[in-house]
Design a protein around this motif. Structure first.
Motif, PDB file in Angstrom:
ATOM      1  N   ARG A   1       0.828  -1.197   0.000  1.00  0.00           N
ATOM      2  CA  ARG A   1       0.000   0.000   0.000  1.00  0.00           C
ATOM      3  C   ARG A   1       0.872   1.262   0.000  1.00  0.00           C
ATOM      4  O   ARG A   1       0.552   2.260  -0.640  1.00  0.00           O
ATOM      5  N   LYS A   2       2.009   1.215   0.737  1.00  0.00           N
ATOM      6  CA  LYS A   2       2.906   2.367   0.740  1.00  0.00           C
ATOM      7  C   LYS A   2       3.491   2.631  -0.647  1.00  0.00           C
ATOM      8  O   LYS A   2       3.579   3.776  -1.100  1.00  0.00           O
ATOM      9  N   GLU A   3       3.908   1.555  -1.327  1.00  0.00           N
ATOM     10  CA  GLU A   3       4.457   1.715  -2.672  1.00  0.00           C
ATOM     11  C   GLU A   3       3.420   2.296  -3.628  1.00  0.00           C
ATOM     12  O   GLU A   3       3.712   3.169  -4.446  1.00  0.00           O
ATOM     13  N   VAL A   4       2.208   1.825  -3.527  1.00  0.00           N
ATOM     14  CA  VAL A   4       1.147   2.342  -4.393  1.00  0.00           C
ATOM     15  C   VAL A   4       0.902   3.814  -4.109  1.00  0.00           C
ATOM     16  O   VAL A   4       0.722   4.622  -5.040  1.00  0.00           O
ATOM     17  N   ASP A   5       0.917   4.189  -2.842  1.00  0.00           N
ATOM     18  CA  ASP A   5       0.696   5.592  -2.494  1.00  0.00           C
ATOM     19  C   ASP A   5       1.819   6.476  -3.037  1.00  0.00           C
ATOM     20  O   ASP A   5       1.568   7.584  -3.549  1.00  0.00           O
ATOM     21  N   GLU A   6       3.088   5.993  -2.955  1.00  0.00           N
ATOM     22  CA  GLU A   6       4.197   6.779  -3.482  1.00  0.00           C
ATOM     23  C   GLU A   6       4.105   6.948  -4.986  1.00  0.00           C
ATOM     24  O   GLU A   6       4.362   8.023  -5.542  1.00  0.00           O
ATOM     25  N   GLU A   7       3.727   5.864  -5.685  1.00  0.00           N
ATOM     26  CA  GLU A   7       3.577   5.953  -7.136  1.00  0.00           C
ATOM     27  C   GLU A   7       2.471   6.938  -7.511  1.00  0.00           C
ATOM     28  O   GLU A   7       2.602   7.708  -8.467  1.00  0.00           O
ATOM     29  N   GLU A   8       1.389   6.902  -6.779  1.00  0.00           N
ATOM     30  CA  GLU A   8       0.304   7.840  -7.072  1.00  0.00           C
ATOM     31  C   GLU A   8       0.745   9.287  -6.848  1.00  0.00           C
ATOM     32  O   GLU A   8       0.387  10.181  -7.608  1.00  0.00           O
ATOM     33  N   LYS A   9       1.565   9.511  -5.795  1.00  0.00           N
ATOM     34  CA  LYS A   9       2.061  10.863  -5.548  1.00  0.00           C
ATOM     35  C   LYS A   9       2.975  11.334  -6.673  1.00  0.00           C
ATOM     36  O   LYS A   9       2.895  12.475  -7.142  1.00  0.00           O
ATOM     37  N   LEU A  10       3.886  10.456  -7.135  1.00  0.00           N
ATOM     38  CA  LEU A  10       4.790  10.812  -8.233  1.00  0.00           C
ATOM     39  C   LEU A  10       4.001  11.133  -9.501  1.00  0.00           C
ATOM     40  O   LEU A  10       4.288  12.100 -10.216  1.00  0.00           O
ATOM     41  N   GLU A  11       2.993  10.321  -9.791  1.00  0.00           N
ATOM     42  CA  GLU A  11       2.185  10.558 -10.983  1.00  0.00           C
ATOM     43  C   GLU A  11       1.446  11.891 -10.891  1.00  0.00           C
ATOM     44  O   GLU A  11       1.346  12.641 -11.864  1.00  0.00           O
ATOM     45  N   SER A  12       0.956  12.211  -9.700  1.00  0.00           N
ATOM     46  CA  SER A  12       0.264  13.487  -9.550  1.00  0.00           C
ATOM     47  C   SER A  12       1.224  14.661  -9.692  1.00  0.00           C
ATOM     48  O   SER A  12       0.890  15.687 -10.298  1.00  0.00           O
ATOM     49  N   LEU A  13       2.497  14.510  -9.181  1.00  0.00           N
ATOM     50  CA  LEU A  13       3.488  15.574  -9.331  1.00  0.00           C
ATOM     51  C   LEU A  13       3.868  15.780 -10.794  1.00  0.00           C
ATOM     52  O   LEU A  13       3.984  16.909 -11.289  1.00  0.00           O
ATOM     53  N   LEU A  14       4.047  14.667 -11.515  1.00  0.00           N
ATOM     54  CA  LEU A  14       4.368  14.757 -12.939  1.00  0.00           C
ATOM     55  C   LEU A  14       3.240  15.422 -13.708  1.00  0.00           C
ATOM     56  O   LEU A  14       3.463  16.248 -14.610  1.00  0.00           O
ATOM     57  N   ASP A  15       2.009  15.042 -13.380  1.00  0.00           N
ATOM     58  CA  ASP A  15       0.859  15.648 -14.064  1.00  0.00           C
ATOM     59  C   ASP A  15       0.820  17.147 -13.808  1.00  0.00           C
ATOM     60  O   ASP A  15       0.549  17.956 -14.720  1.00  0.00           O
ATOM     61  N   ASN A  16       1.091  17.552 -12.575  1.00  0.00           N
ATOM     62  CA  ASN A  16       1.084  18.985 -12.259  1.00  0.00           C
ATOM     63  C   ASN A  16       2.209  19.720 -12.992  1.00  0.00           C
ATOM     64  O   ASN A  16       2.038  20.844 -13.488  1.00  0.00           O
TER      65      ASN A  16
END
Length: 331
Positions: free
Chosen positions: A303-318
């Protein structure tokens, strides 16, 4: 008590027999038995009771109906006055309670307590309670015994299972035989029932087995139905006989069915180990606890890895969105 009905309690005692309370109880035991006077049921203060009219009680005590055997240990009444005097004693000792009819099946307590032939009287005497207490105790013990079925010894549970299955098969066989016997005899013009009252819920246990059989002629107008049922039944039997079949295989299949039924494996999907451990508490072993702990840790890391990936994807999108906005402003 003014009565001439006497019986010596000792040599020359001359004491009236029904002056003794124990003798009155013996009289009540007889009057409350199936040989006593007929009674009716009603509700008195929301309690179901038996009552009768005073005149009928006196008539029964003075002149019992034919076929009623008066107990030899109880002296008979020589006059109606003697019977009335004893009835007054019954009311005095609260074996009888004078009541008033309020409606059909509804009684109320009368203010007048003295005995009168025109009044209605409710039986308060219930006899010896020893048998009732014993039966109640046996009922409670039997209920507790059945509730503790999971901790019974294995041999006792096996015995109860075999007895239950045998009783079930016997009941099914009895019903089948009764049905076929009725069908065969009904087709020739008679109605025959073995134990006709067996399933009558309004009767008691003993009365359900009486009479043993009933044999009567069928009602008029049933001849076409009997002929039609006979033709259909024997046609089916002829069709079943002419069909190719293996009788030995059928017998073997029935034997396997009975074996599975007695063994309890007919519809069971449980393993033998589960059956043996069915009464044991379900406690996880140390290996199971460690394995569940590892699974929980792996799930947490995932779950931690998934949360980190989601954060990176959101930063890239921004970041991509910001660059596109800058380019549009320059143009």
């Amino acid at each position: 008590m003014a009565t001439d009905t006497t019986k010596e309690k000792g040599e020359g005692s001359g004491v009236p027999f029904y002056d003794d309370l124990e003798n009155l109880k013996k009289l009540c035991d007889f009057l409350r038995s199936k040989n006593g006077p007929p009674v009716r049921e009603a509700l008195l203060m929301e309690k179901r009771v038996h009552y009768l009219k005073g005149e009928k009680l006196v008539n029964f005590m003075f002149e019992p109906k034919k076929g009623v055997k008066w107990p030899k240990k109880l002296p008979k009444f020589e006059s109606r006055q003697d019977a009335i005097a004893v009835c007054k004693e019954l009311c005095k000792h609260q074996f009888l309670l004078r009541s008033e009819k309020r409606g059909k099946g509804d009684l109320g307590v009368s203010r007048v307590r003295e005995f009168d032939e025109a009044g209605y009287f409710t039986w308060l005497y219930e006899g010896d309670k020893t048998v009732s207490h014993v039966m109640t105790t046996l009922l409670i013990v039997g209920f507790l015994f059945c509730v503790c079925f999971p901790i019974w010894p294995a041999f006792l549970r096996l015995f109860v299972w075999y007895m239950s299955v045998t009783f079930l098969l016997f009941t099914f066989g009895l019903i089948t035989l009764r049905g076929f016997a009725f069908l065969f005899i009904w087709m020739i013009g008679f109605e025959f029932w073995f134990l006709p009252n067996l399933f009558d819920e309004s009767l008691g246990f003993v009365d359900s087995f009486s009479p043993v059989y009933s044999f009567e002629s069928t009602k008029p107008g049933q001849l076409p139905y009997r002929i039609g049922v006979a033709v259909a039944f024997f046609s089916f039997c002829w069709w079943a006989i002419t069909q190719p079949s293996e009788f030995d295989g059928f017998v073997a299949a029935q034997g396997d069915f009975l074996k599975d039924l007695y063994a309890g494996t007919l519809l069971s999907d449980m393993s033998q180990s589960d059956k043996e451990n069915i009464d044991k508490p379900k406690v996880q072993s140390l290996e199971d606890l460690l394995k569940s702990l590892e699974d929980d840790m792996e799930n947490e890391n995932f779950r931690k890895e998934v949360d980190e990936e989601e954060k990176l994807e959101s930063l890239l999108d921004n970041l991509v969105g910001t660059e596109e906005n800058v380019e549009e402003e320059e143009e």
